[in-house]
Design a protein around this motif. Structure first.
Motif, short mmCIF file in Angstrom:
data_model
loop_
_atom_site.label_atom_id
_atom_site.label_comp_id
_atom_site.label_asym_id
_atom_site.label_seq_id
_atom_site.Cartn_x
_atom_site.Cartn_y
_atom_site.Cartn_z
N ILE A 16 26.26 46.95 28.04
CA ILE A 16 27.36 46.43 28.86
C ILE A 16 28.57 47.34 28.75
N VAL A 17 28.92 47.72 27.53
CA VAL A 17 30.09 48.59 27.33
C VAL A 17 29.89 49.95 27.98
N SER A 18 28.69 50.50 27.86
CA SER A 18 28.44 51.84 28.42
C SER A 18 28.48 51.86 29.94
N SER A 19 28.35 50.69 30.58
CA SER A 19 28.45 50.64 32.04
C SER A 19 29.87 50.85 32.54
N LYS A 20 30.84 50.58 31.67
CA LYS A 20 32.27 50.77 31.98
C LYS A 20 32.72 49.99 33.22
N LYS A 21 32.14 48.81 33.42
CA LYS A 21 32.53 47.96 34.56
C LYS A 21 33.61 46.97 34.14
N SER A 22 34.46 46.63 35.08
CA SER A 22 35.46 45.59 34.87
C SER A 22 34.80 44.22 35.10
N GLU A 23 35.51 43.15 34.74
CA GLU A 23 34.99 41.81 35.02
C GLU A 23 34.74 41.64 36.52
N LYS A 24 35.66 42.17 37.32
CA LYS A 24 35.52 42.05 38.77
C LYS A 24 34.24 42.74 39.24
N GLU A 25 33.95 43.91 38.70
CA GLU A 25 32.72 44.63 39.08
C GLU A 25 31.47 43.88 38.61
N TRP A 26 31.53 43.30 37.42
CA TRP A 26 30.40 42.49 36.97
C TRP A 26 30.19 41.29 37.90
N ALA A 27 31.28 40.67 38.30
CA ALA A 27 31.20 39.49 39.18
C ALA A 27 30.58 39.82 40.53
N GLU A 28 30.82 41.02 41.02
CA GLU A 28 30.26 41.43 42.31
C GLU A 28 28.74 41.59 42.25
N ASN A 29 28.20 41.78 41.07
CA ASN A 29 26.76 41.98 40.90
C ASN A 29 26.18 41.01 39.88
N GLU A 30 26.61 39.76 39.94
CA GLU A 30 26.18 38.81 38.93
C GLU A 30 24.66 38.62 38.94
N PHE A 64 24.66 30.36 24.99
CA PHE A 64 25.99 30.79 24.58
C PHE A 64 26.60 31.67 25.66
N GLN A 65 27.92 31.78 25.59
CA GLN A 65 28.69 32.60 26.52
C GLN A 65 29.60 33.52 25.73
N VAL A 66 29.78 34.73 26.25
CA VAL A 66 30.73 35.66 25.66
C VAL A 66 31.51 36.34 26.78
N SER A 67 32.77 36.59 26.50
CA SER A 67 33.61 37.30 27.47
C SER A 67 33.36 38.80 27.35
N LEU A 68 33.87 39.54 28.30
CA LEU A 68 33.77 41.00 28.22
C LEU A 68 34.48 41.50 26.96
N ASP A 69 35.62 40.90 26.62
CA ASP A 69 36.32 41.28 25.39
C ASP A 69 35.47 41.00 24.16
N ASP A 70 34.77 39.85 24.14
CA ASP A 70 33.86 39.55 23.02
C ASP A 70 32.78 40.62 22.90
N VAL A 71 32.21 41.00 24.04
CA VAL A 71 31.16 42.02 24.07
C VAL A 71 31.68 43.33 23.47
N ILE A 72 32.87 43.72 23.88
CA ILE A 72 33.48 44.96 23.36
C ILE A 72 33.70 44.84 21.86
N ASN A 73 34.19 43.69 21.40
CA ASN A 73 34.43 43.49 19.97
C ASN A 73 33.13 43.48 19.16
N ILE A 74 32.07 42.93 19.71
CA ILE A 74 30.77 42.97 19.03
C ILE A 74 30.30 44.42 18.95
N HIS A 75 30.41 45.11 20.06
CA HIS A 75 30.01 46.52 20.11
C HIS A 75 30.78 47.36 19.08
N ASN A 76 32.07 47.08 18.93
CA ASN A 76 32.92 47.85 18.01
C ASN A 76 32.87 47.34 16.57
#
Length: 88
Positions: A16-30, A64-76
């Motif tokens: 997810i992080v390596s895709s470098k998409k914003s929430e808006k971009e993720w939403a466009e391709n849910e 479970f649900q995670v936000s994009l920020d959660d994903v980044i924090n897990i990745h880091n």
């Protein structure tokens, strides 16, 4: 219930992080099944604006649900647990 994420979920977060998409971009391709690794299946939900996953552990299904920020924090390595609930 708190669940410590494993390497398989960290791999999903890395993708997810390596895709470098914003929430808006993720939403466009849910997609609810964009990621399928090990016991995990899920994707981005534009209504929730969250990544939504199912997880199978011990013969039971959890959600479970995670936000994009959660994903980044897990990745880091700044976050290691997610809140899971028994699927209804």
């Amino acid at each position: 219930m708190q669940y410590e994420v494993d390497e398989k979920f960290k791999t999903i977060c890395s993708q997810i992080v390596s895709s470098k998409k914003s929430e808006k971009e993720w939403a466009e391709n849910e997609s609810d099944d964009m990621f399928q690794i090990g016991n995990y299946e899920g994707g981005f939900d534009a209504t929730e604006m969250m990544f939504c996953f199912s997880l199978h552990v011990g013969g039971k299904e959890y959600w479970f649900q995670v936000s994009l920020d959660d994903v980044i924090n897990i990745h880091n390595g700044k976050k290691s647990n997610v809140e899971i609930e028994l699927a209804r």
